[in-house]
Design a protein around this motif. Structure first.
Motif, PDB file in Angstrom:
ATOM      1  N   MET A 234       0.019  -1.259   6.915  1.00  0.00           N
ATOM      2  CA  MET A 234       1.324  -0.947   7.347  1.00  0.00           C
ATOM      3  C   MET A 234       1.263  -0.304   8.448  1.00  0.00           C
ATOM      4  O   MET A 234       1.000   0.661   8.515  1.00  0.00           O
ATOM      5  N   GLU A 236       3.652  -0.307  11.135  1.00  0.00           N
ATOM      6  CA  GLU A 236       4.795   0.413  11.252  1.00  0.00           C
ATOM      7  C   GLU A 236       5.702   0.113  10.219  1.00  0.00           C
ATOM      8  O   GLU A 236       5.296  -0.283   9.039  1.00  0.00           O
ATOM      9  N   LYS A 237       6.610   0.911  10.132  1.00  0.00           N
ATOM     10  CA  LYS A 237       7.657   0.719   9.026  1.00  0.00           C
ATOM     11  C   LYS A 237       8.224  -0.826   8.780  1.00  0.00           C
ATOM     12  O   LYS A 237       8.429  -1.497   9.805  1.00  0.00           O
ATOM     13  N   ASP A 239      10.117  -4.042   7.113  1.00  0.00           N
ATOM     14  CA  ASP A 239      11.340  -4.549   6.771  1.00  0.00           C
ATOM     15  C   ASP A 239      10.969  -5.514   5.594  1.00  0.00           C
ATOM     16  O   ASP A 239      10.289  -6.633   5.978  1.00  0.00           O
ATOM     17  N   PRO A 254       6.001   8.334  -1.499  1.00  0.00           N
ATOM     18  CA  PRO A 254       6.894   8.006  -0.372  1.00  0.00           C
ATOM     19  C   PRO A 254       8.423   8.493  -0.624  1.00  0.00           C
ATOM     20  O   PRO A 254       8.865   8.975  -1.732  1.00  0.00           O
ATOM     21  N   THR A 258      12.364   4.673   1.608  1.00  0.00           N
ATOM     22  CA  THR A 258      11.324   3.843   1.490  1.00  0.00           C
ATOM     23  C   THR A 258      10.796   3.204   0.200  1.00  0.00           C
ATOM     24  O   THR A 258      10.855   2.023  -0.061  1.00  0.00           O
ATOM     25  N   GLU A 303      -0.578   1.639   3.280  1.00  0.00           N
ATOM     26  CA  GLU A 303      -0.204   2.627   4.293  1.00  0.00           C
ATOM     27  C   GLU A 303      -1.535   3.190   4.568  1.00  0.00           C
ATOM     28  O   GLU A 303      -2.641   3.132   3.767  1.00  0.00           O
TER      29      GLU A 303
END
Ligand code: TXA
Ligand code: MG
Length: 325
Positions: A234, A236-237, A239, A254, A258, A303
């Motif tokens: 991941m 970046e954030k 979707d 998290p 999230t 992550e």
């Protein structure tokens, strides 16, 4: 089906007898479970390649319990190797040294060098001692697949191909040993359970090989240590699209916002202290990946963790699982 045996003295003697007769035994080490055979028996070593479906160009680490045994395996022992052994053995460090002619070529895939490691796990040490021979052992998984950190993991992948799995619970380190080549300028071939920073404190700056056209260590093959489910680091954030079953491999717990976007979450660490959190994450990494891989997901998002200490080994495995390193 393989017998899963508790690590009693009696069972370890039985397993050692199997090794002495040229058979294979899966056993715990502090890093991951290994699939072991007598390093001086080329037929036993050939079986290791067969069982793992490992290409024979990929050399195998030889495990010893007593420093003196290094003389049976290596031609000359570099000064730096002595310094590192003094500090890190027994433990998760593998040293590539010049090979003795007595070691069968199949162990080292015909290379002139040999990877040697002295594990610290008491069960591994006993098995080697009782076998009275160095034990050649790769991780006890199918080639390129997730490494095993429990006896159950070994059984799932190799249970129908081997006779004995020694069960001693979870592996305390959880990622493989650091592999350092000492036959030329010291070079890290694979980051692992011994942090590079600790090595550099003793012998000065070392090269770190991450990517090369001609891999010196097949552990560097870009796709390795992989779950069946696609894994994405991941950056970046993310979707998560509607209808996509996504899993999350989280370094830390998290937030709710999230968390609700994922079908299944594995949290690798709980400590506020970074070094401790990285230690926990390394220990839990493969178990968490095995669980996510079984959860019927379309994709696993991982992550990233800070790339210091054990974080380097964790990110190396994640990149290889992603197949993009
Ligand atoms: O923690 C570990 O090292 C575990 C436990 C069982 O000891 N073993 C392990 O073995 O991870 P394996 O085979 O999964 O990974 C060994 C790595 C491979 O990437 C292999 O290519 C490299 O070490 N290697 C072995 N001998 C080598 C040599 N002579 N030169 C360069 N790389 C070598
Ligand atoms: Mg392996």
């Amino acid at each position: 089906m393989a017998q899963i045996l508790k690590a009693s003295e009696e069972n370890l003697r039985k397993a050692a007898e199997v090794i002495r007769k040229g058979g294979l035994v899966a056993f715990p080490t502090e890093t991951v479970y290994g699939l072991g055979g007598d390093a001086f028996n080329p037929d036993a070593v050939a079986r290791i390649f067969e069982v793992k479906e490992r290409p024979t160009f990929d050399p195998i680490i030889v495990h010893i319990a007593d420093f003196e045994d290094i003389k049976k395996l290596c031609r000359d022992i570099d000064e730096k190797a002595k310094i590192l052994a003094e500090k890190f053995w027994p433990g998760p460090l593998t040293m590539v040294l010049k090979k003795s002619e007595k070691v069968p070529d199949i162990v080292t895939a015909g290379l002139d060098t040999i990877a040697v490691r002295m594990p610290s796990h008491p069960v591994a040490r006993k098995l080697i001692e009782f076998s009275r021979t160095p034990i050649a052992a790769p991780s006890a998984n199918l080639f390129g697949k997730l490494s095993p950190t429990t006896a159950e993991h070994v059984k799932e992948q190799l249970g129908d191909r081997i006779d004995i799995i020694i069960d001693s619970g979870k592996c305390p380190v959880g990622v493989e040993s650091t592999v350092i080549d000492l036959t030329g300028e010291p070079t890290i071939l694979r980051p692992g359970g011994t942090p590079v920073e600790e090595i550099e404190k003793l012998i000065g700056k070392v090269n770190i090989l991450t990517r090369s056209d001609k891999p010196r260590s097949p552990g560097q093959l870009s796709k390795h240590y992989s779950p069946k489910t696609p894994l994405r680091i991941m950056r970046e954030k993310v979707d998560v699209e509607k209808g996509v079953r996504a899993g999350l491999l989280a370094f830390r717990q998290p937030d709710d916002e999230t968390a609700k976007r994922f079908e299944k979450i594995e949290v690798l660490s709980s400590s506020d202290d970074l070094n401790e959190a990285l230690r926990q994450a390394a220990q839990n990494l493969f178990s968490a990946l095995h669980r996510l891989d079984k959860a019927n997901l379309d994709v696993i998002y991982a992550e990233p963790v800070p790339e210091i200490g054990l974080g380097r080994a964790i990110m190396d495995r994640l990149r290889k699982a992603e197949g993009m390193s």
